[in-house]
Design a protein around this motif. Structure first.
Motif, short mmCIF file in Angstrom:
data_model
loop_
_atom_site.label_atom_id
_atom_site.label_comp_id
_atom_site.label_asym_id
_atom_site.label_seq_id
_atom_site.Cartn_x
_atom_site.Cartn_y
_atom_site.Cartn_z
N LEU A 1 4.75 -0.18 -6.84
CA LEU A 1 3.48 -0.11 -8.26
C LEU A 1 2.01 -0.83 -7.64
N LYS A 2 1.75 -1.28 -6.79
CA LYS A 2 0.73 -2.12 -6.28
C LYS A 2 0.16 -0.71 -5.68
N SER A 3 0.46 -0.19 -4.33
CA SER A 3 -0.32 1.01 -3.81
C SER A 3 -0.40 1.99 -4.88
N THR A 4 0.15 2.47 -5.62
CA THR A 4 0.16 3.29 -6.63
C THR A 4 -1.20 3.38 -7.95
N GLN A 5 -1.05 1.50 -8.38
CA GLN A 5 -1.91 1.55 -9.14
C GLN A 5 -3.78 1.30 -8.03
N ALA A 6 -3.79 1.07 -6.94
CA ALA A 6 -4.45 0.98 -5.69
C ALA A 6 -4.67 2.53 -6.11
N MET A 7 -4.14 3.68 -5.59
CA MET A 7 -4.12 5.19 -5.41
C MET A 7 -5.07 5.69 -6.12
N GLY A 8 -4.14 5.13 -7.61
CA GLY A 8 -5.09 5.66 -9.11
C GLY A 8 -6.27 5.16 -9.34
N ASP A 9 -6.75 3.75 -9.33
CA ASP A 9 -8.01 3.67 -9.64
C ASP A 9 -8.82 3.97 -8.05
N ALA A 10 -8.56 4.44 -7.13
CA ALA A 10 -9.70 5.27 -5.82
C ALA A 10 -9.59 6.29 -7.03
N MET A 11 -8.85 7.12 -6.83
CA MET A 11 -8.63 8.74 -7.48
C MET A 11 -9.70 8.86 -8.78
N LYS A 12 -9.53 7.35 -9.46
CA LYS A 12 -10.19 7.24 -10.80
C LYS A 12 -11.36 6.98 -10.54
N GLY A 13 -11.78 6.42 -8.90
CA GLY A 13 -13.27 6.54 -8.91
C GLY A 13 -14.13 7.77 -8.04
N VAL A 14 -13.70 8.08 -6.94
CA VAL A 14 -13.53 9.23 -6.93
C VAL A 14 -13.77 10.58 -8.14
N THR A 15 -13.27 10.95 -9.44
CA THR A 15 -13.29 11.73 -9.71
C THR A 15 -14.65 11.60 -10.78
N LYS A 16 -14.50 10.22 -10.76
CA LYS A 16 -15.96 9.50 -11.84
C LYS A 16 -17.14 10.28 -11.08
N ALA A 17 -17.14 9.98 -9.47
CA ALA A 17 -17.85 10.32 -8.75
C ALA A 17 -18.53 11.90 -8.93
N MET A 18 -17.77 13.11 -8.79
CA MET A 18 -17.71 13.93 -8.90
C MET A 18 -18.05 14.17 -9.88
N ALA A 19 -17.30 13.59 -10.69
CA ALA A 19 -18.32 14.72 -12.99
C ALA A 19 -19.53 14.18 -12.30
N GLN A 20 -19.98 13.05 -11.91
CA GLN A 20 -21.62 12.73 -11.99
C GLN A 20 -22.61 13.50 -11.16
N MET A 21 -21.71 14.16 -9.77
CA MET A 21 -22.37 14.99 -8.71
C MET A 21 -22.59 16.43 -9.31
#
Length: 227
Positions: A97-117
């Motif tokens: 669960l911890k790893s899944t949450q960390a992966m979700g947070d990382a994907m969320k950050g990447v998605t936000k960065a791509m949206a800004q770009m």
């Protein structure tokens, strides 16, 4: 019912709470097993002492108690092993669960960065720049082509004239005619008239040729100005 009295617990918090309960149960079972082992040693000592005294009835009773105690110790071993297996599985779920949450947070950050770009990327402006580049590149190619053709035309006329004179002199030399002697022996009027006519014809042909080249260059330059 915890959500009725406060903040609702997350799955990770629930798993950690159950893990703590399992660990506490394992520790309690371990204490019970150690107590039974101490009782087993005590019974063995009493059985030996009673047997020396010749009290065989008491020895049999204590022997049955010793057997039951050993069975309980074995059951505590089995129960501890089972609880440890459950605790390991719960710990695995916590880590997953911890790893899944960390992966979700990382994907969320990447998605936000791509949206800004993507928001910063100006596609219409980029397309306009590419179109302007293509237009200027095409214009530069046309300019280079016009200049090259003009230079070739200018050099080609001189080269052809020199080659023509060399060829005529070579032919006359082969047939043994000296053009200078022919011109001296001919009547002056006859020589003058063809020479004048030749100069006029040559001037006219040169004028026509230059006008054709100038017209072609002018047309190309006009095309460049319209671009």
């Amino acid at each position: 019912m915890s959500f009725l009295f406060g903040k609702r617990k997350t799955p990770a918090e629930l798993l950690r709470e159950n893990k703590r309960m399992l660990d506490r149960s394992i520790r309690e079972i371990e204490r019970e097993r150690q107590g039974l082992q101490a009782q087993e040693k005590k019974l063995i000592t009493e059985i030996k002492k009673t047997a020396k005294e010749g009290q065989m009835g008491a020895v049999k009773v204590m022997a049955k108690d010793l057997i039951r105690t050993r069975h309980q110790i074995t059951k505590f071993y089995q129960l501890k092993s089972q609880l440890q297996g459950v605790a390991l599985r719960v710990q695995f779920y916590i880590n997953t669960l911890k790893s899944t949450q960390a992966m979700g947070d990382a994907m969320k950050g990447v998605t936000k960065a791509m949206a800004q770009m993507n928001r910063q990327l100006n596609l219409p402006g980029l397309q306009k720049i590419m179109q302007e580049f293509e237009r200027q590149n095409e214009r530069m190619e046309m300019v280079s082509e016009v200049m090259g053709d003009a230079i070739d035309d200018a050099l080609e006329g001189d080269e052809e004239e020199e080659e023509t004179e060399e060829l005529v002199n070579q032919v006359l030399d082969e047939i043994g005619i000296d053009i200078n002697q022919e011109l001296v022996g001919a009547p002056s009027a006859a020589v003058a008239q063809p020479a004048a006519a030749g100069r006029v014809a040559q001037a006219e042909s040169a004028g026509n040729g230059d006008s054709g080249i100038d017209a072609d260059l002018q047309a190309r330059l006009d095309n460049l100005r319209r671009m």
